[in-house]
Scaffold this motif. Sequence first.
Motif, PDB file in Angstrom:
ATOM      1  N   MET A   1     -46.136  91.952 -29.451  1.00 26.13           N
ATOM      2  CA  MET A   1     -46.469  90.535 -29.605  1.00 26.13           C
ATOM      3  C   MET A   1     -47.975  90.317 -29.433  1.00 26.13           C
ATOM      4  O   MET A   1     -48.590  89.532 -30.174  1.00 26.13           O
ATOM      5  N   CYS A   2     -48.574  91.006 -28.473  1.00 23.19           N
ATOM      6  CA  CYS A   2     -50.020  90.880 -28.240  1.00 23.19           C
ATOM      7  C   CYS A   2     -50.815  91.345 -29.454  1.00 23.19           C
ATOM      8  O   CYS A   2     -51.793  90.705 -29.855  1.00 23.19           O
ATOM      9  N   GLU A   3     -50.421  92.470 -30.034  1.00 25.79           N
ATOM     10  CA  GLU A   3     -51.129  92.985 -31.207  1.00 25.79           C
ATOM     11  C   GLU A   3     -51.127  91.966 -32.336  1.00 25.79           C
ATOM     12  O   GLU A   3     -52.158  91.726 -32.973  1.00 25.79           O
ATOM     13  N   LYS A   4     -49.976  91.371 -32.576  1.00 24.38           N
ATOM     14  CA  LYS A   4     -49.866  90.416 -33.681  1.00 24.38           C
ATOM     15  C   LYS A   4     -50.627  89.126 -33.383  1.00 24.38           C
ATOM     16  O   LYS A   4     -51.279  88.554 -34.268  1.00 24.38           O
ATOM     17  N   ALA A   5     -50.567  88.656 -32.127  1.00 28.11           N
ATOM     18  CA  ALA A   5     -51.304  87.448 -31.759  1.00 28.11           C
ATOM     19  C   ALA A   5     -52.813  87.672 -31.868  1.00 28.11           C
ATOM     20  O   ALA A   5     -53.551  86.799 -32.335  1.00 28.11           O
ATOM     21  N   LEU A   6     -53.280  88.843 -31.449  1.00 32.05           N
ATOM     22  CA  LEU A   6     -54.710  89.164 -31.550  1.00 32.05           C
ATOM     23  C   LEU A   6     -55.147  89.263 -33.008  1.00 32.05           C
ATOM     24  O   LEU A   6     -56.252  88.838 -33.357  1.00 32.05           O
ATOM     25  N   ALA A   7     -54.291  89.835 -33.858  1.00 29.50           N
ATOM     26  CA  ALA A   7     -54.623  89.951 -35.277  1.00 29.50           C
ATOM     27  C   ALA A   7     -54.814  88.572 -35.898  1.00 29.50           C
ATOM     28  O   ALA A   7     -55.770  88.334 -36.642  1.00 29.50           O
ATOM     29  N   VAL A   8     -53.904  87.647 -35.584  1.00 26.85           N
ATOM     30  CA  VAL A   8     -54.003  86.290 -36.132  1.00 26.85           C
ATOM     31  C   VAL A   8     -55.216  85.567 -35.549  1.00 26.85           C
ATOM     32  O   VAL A   8     -55.968  84.897 -36.271  1.00 26.85           O
ATOM     33  N   LEU A   9     -55.419  85.693 -34.243  1.00 25.32           N
ATOM     34  CA  LEU A   9     -56.551  85.021 -33.597  1.00 25.32           C
ATOM     35  C   LEU A   9     -57.875  85.479 -34.193  1.00 25.32           C
ATOM     36  O   LEU A   9     -58.758  84.662 -34.469  1.00 25.32           O
ATOM     37  N   SER A  10     -58.023  86.781 -34.407  1.00 24.40           N
ATOM     38  CA  SER A  10     -59.252  87.295 -35.008  1.00 24.40           C
ATOM     39  C   SER A  10     -59.469  86.686 -36.388  1.00 24.40           C
ATOM     40  O   SER A  10     -60.599  86.342 -36.754  1.00 24.40           O
ATOM     41  N   GLY A  11     -58.377  86.519 -37.154  1.00 24.83           N
ATOM     42  CA  GLY A  11     -58.504  85.900 -38.467  1.00 24.83           C
ATOM     43  C   GLY A  11     -58.917  84.440 -38.380  1.00 24.83           C
ATOM     44  O   GLY A  11     -59.749  83.972 -39.162  1.00 24.83           O
ATOM     45  N   LEU A  12     -58.358  83.709 -37.424  1.00 26.70           N
ATOM     46  CA  LEU A  12     -58.697  82.285 -37.271  1.00 26.70           C
ATOM     47  C   LEU A  12     -60.149  82.081 -36.840  1.00 26.70           C
ATOM     48  O   LEU A  12     -60.761  81.060 -37.167  1.00 26.70           O
ATOM     49  N   LEU A  13     -60.694  83.057 -36.116  1.00 24.52           N
ATOM     50  CA  LEU A  13     -62.080  82.935 -35.655  1.00 24.52           C
ATOM     51  C   LEU A  13     -63.091  83.177 -36.772  1.00 24.52           C
ATOM     52  O   LEU A  13     -64.302  83.072 -36.552  1.00 24.52           O
ATOM     53  N   SER A  14     -62.609  83.495 -37.963  1.00 27.90           N
ATOM     54  CA  SER A  14     -63.516  83.660 -39.106  1.00 27.90           C
ATOM     55  C   SER A  14     -64.022  82.310 -39.608  1.00 27.90           C
ATOM     56  O   SER A  14     -65.021  82.256 -40.326  1.00 27.90           O
ATOM     57  N   CYS A  15     -63.317  81.239 -39.240  1.00 26.71           N
ATOM     58  CA  CYS A  15     -63.770  79.910 -39.681  1.00 26.71           C
ATOM     59  C   CYS A  15     -64.396  79.160 -38.499  1.00 26.71           C
ATOM     60  O   CYS A  15     -64.077  79.417 -37.335  1.00 26.71           O
ATOM     61  N   GLU A  16     -65.273  78.235 -38.819  1.00 14.72           N
ATOM     62  CA  GLU A  16     -66.006  77.486 -37.793  1.00 14.72           C
ATOM     63  C   GLU A  16     -65.052  76.694 -36.897  1.00 14.72           C
ATOM     64  O   GLU A  16     -65.230  76.643 -35.672  1.00 14.72           O
ATOM     65  N   GLU A  17     -64.020  76.097 -37.503  1.00 17.41           N
ATOM     66  CA  GLU A  17     -63.082  75.299 -36.717  1.00 17.41           C
ATOM     67  C   GLU A  17     -62.349  76.156 -35.688  1.00 17.41           C
ATOM     68  O   GLU A  17     -62.112  75.723 -34.557  1.00 17.41           O
ATOM     69  N   GLY A  18     -62.028  77.371 -36.088  1.00 15.64           N
ATOM     70  CA  GLY A  18     -61.345  78.277 -35.166  1.00 15.64           C
ATOM     71  C   GLY A  18     -62.211  78.653 -33.994  1.00 15.64           C
ATOM     72  O   GLY A  18     -61.744  78.704 -32.840  1.00 15.64           O
ATOM     73  N   ARG A  19     -63.485  78.916 -34.265  1.00 11.85           N
ATOM     74  CA  ARG A  19     -64.400  79.274 -33.174  1.00 11.85           C
ATOM     75  C   ARG A  19     -64.608  78.095 -32.228  1.00 11.85           C
ATOM     76  O   ARG A  19     -64.681  78.282 -31.009  1.00 11.85           O
ATOM     77  N   GLU A  20     -64.691  76.892 -32.777  1.00 13.89           N
ATOM     78  CA  GLU A  20     -64.878  75.715 -31.920  1.00 13.89           C
ATOM     79  C   GLU A  20     -63.696  75.541 -30.967  1.00 13.89           C
ATOM     80  O   GLU A  20     -63.884  75.254 -29.779  1.00 13.89           O
ATOM     81  N   LYS A  21     -62.497  75.733 -31.471  1.00 20.47           N
ATOM     82  CA  LYS A  21     -61.313  75.617 -30.609  1.00 20.47           C
ATOM     83  C   LYS A  21     -61.316  76.702 -29.534  1.00 20.47           C
ATOM     84  O   LYS A  21     -60.915  76.459 -28.392  1.00 20.47           O
ATOM     85  N   ALA A  22     -61.781  77.881 -29.905  1.00 19.28           N
ATOM     86  CA  ALA A  22     -61.831  78.973 -28.933  1.00 19.28           C
ATOM     87  C   ALA A  22     -62.881  78.708 -27.857  1.00 19.28           C
ATOM     88  O   ALA A  22     -62.661  78.993 -26.674  1.00 19.28           O
TER      89      ALA A  22
END
Length: 445
Positions: free
Chosen positions: A316-337
């Motif tokens: 579950m961690c591997e898959k969550a990290l994979a998705v999170l890394s993808g979301l951080l490619s956009c500015e909105e994702g980084r702002e939420k992080a």
Amino acid sequence: MASTWRTRKADQKTNLAKRRSPNIAEVSIPTHFRCPISLELMKDPVTVSTGITYDRQSIETWLDMGNTTCPVTNQDLEVEDLIPNHSIRRMIQDWCVANHSYGIERIPTPKIPVTPAQASEILSGIAAASRRGETTKCRELAVKVKAFAKESERNRRCFMSHGAGRALAASFSAFAAGPLENSKTGVLEDILSALVFMHPLDEETAWHIGSPESLDSIVLILKCGDLAGRLGAVLVVKELVSANGEWVEVMANTKGLIEALVKLIKEPIFPQATKASLVATYYMVNSDVERMASRFVDLGLVPVLLEILVDSEKSMCEKALAVLSGLLSCEEGREKAYEHALTMPVLVKKMFRVSDMATEFVVSALWKLCKNYNEEEAEEGGRRGESLVEALQVGAFQKLLLLLQVGCSGSAKEKATDLLKLLNGYRGRAECIDTMDFKGLKRPF
């Protein structure tokens, strides 16, 4: 005195138990009960055309490896030649019962595998029932397909070889066409549950299940179907988007599908369903479809992923990290992080605690959070600057150094080196804390 008596009594019981339960190693399995291939006790003895009896799993594995001859006689064989040897099986079961005191369990009576003729008849029945609109009959047959496929890999392969995926997908498409009535929902859910066992989906199967009407029905099931139906629906979506990148855009244009995937992650029903949703999301987020990542971010996925990372198991961690890394490619994702208190502590903590794959996703996520850093923003107290300082505080610098020492992939090595260069200039501004203990950190919810 009482203590001595109890001790003697316990010793007597122990000795009696030892006499009643001899070591299983002392039991000699009769030669004719052993499979000639595995040399183990046969659980499902079958006799081939040459007259030799084998355990079904062993001889089927032998044939699946491309062998076409009897291992003992070297004569030609066909998988259809396997005939259950009920006499030997009953003798083995009687022998197991007689030696139960030695720790030997009775082998269960094996179920008879589905035959090619049965599989063909069931699939023909599904096609006919869908043409006539007979939901009850189609449900009955779809449940039968699922039961057979779930029972054994041999049964699953038998249905696959007779086009079960195409038959089920065509039936789903037929029932999905037109107004979706309550009577149709049940048959669609049962077909999806059976279709789950027919992966990978071939092109024709994908074409049927990926039609606009079929996808609309899948979205409806994802949102308000029963548990088995929702699981089947998300597994089919995952299979489509992971098999062919062209399906990602189709899914993106299907109204309500992205929202349904996020809901399954936010409100899990089964771990398998959550993982399938994460995998489907990963392929969609990392596609070339414009603003795909932003759509998932807008639905509040970043904080959910960080919560999953806190105490989930490896897969579950591997898959969550994979998705999170993808979301951080956009500015909105980084702002939420940047806004979330757990982002840096959890990412740094997971760097070496999950797997090599997870480590690479962690480094990628950290790199995306820090790569747009600039000194002006840091001086003004901007979020990126604060994140760099926090990364130093939770030990990112030391862990990145260790990662380079123990070795990693080329991509991770390059990103880790860039991060170290960024962090090195600010080491004097922050004091490292123990990354093993984040209990004192307050969550923003």
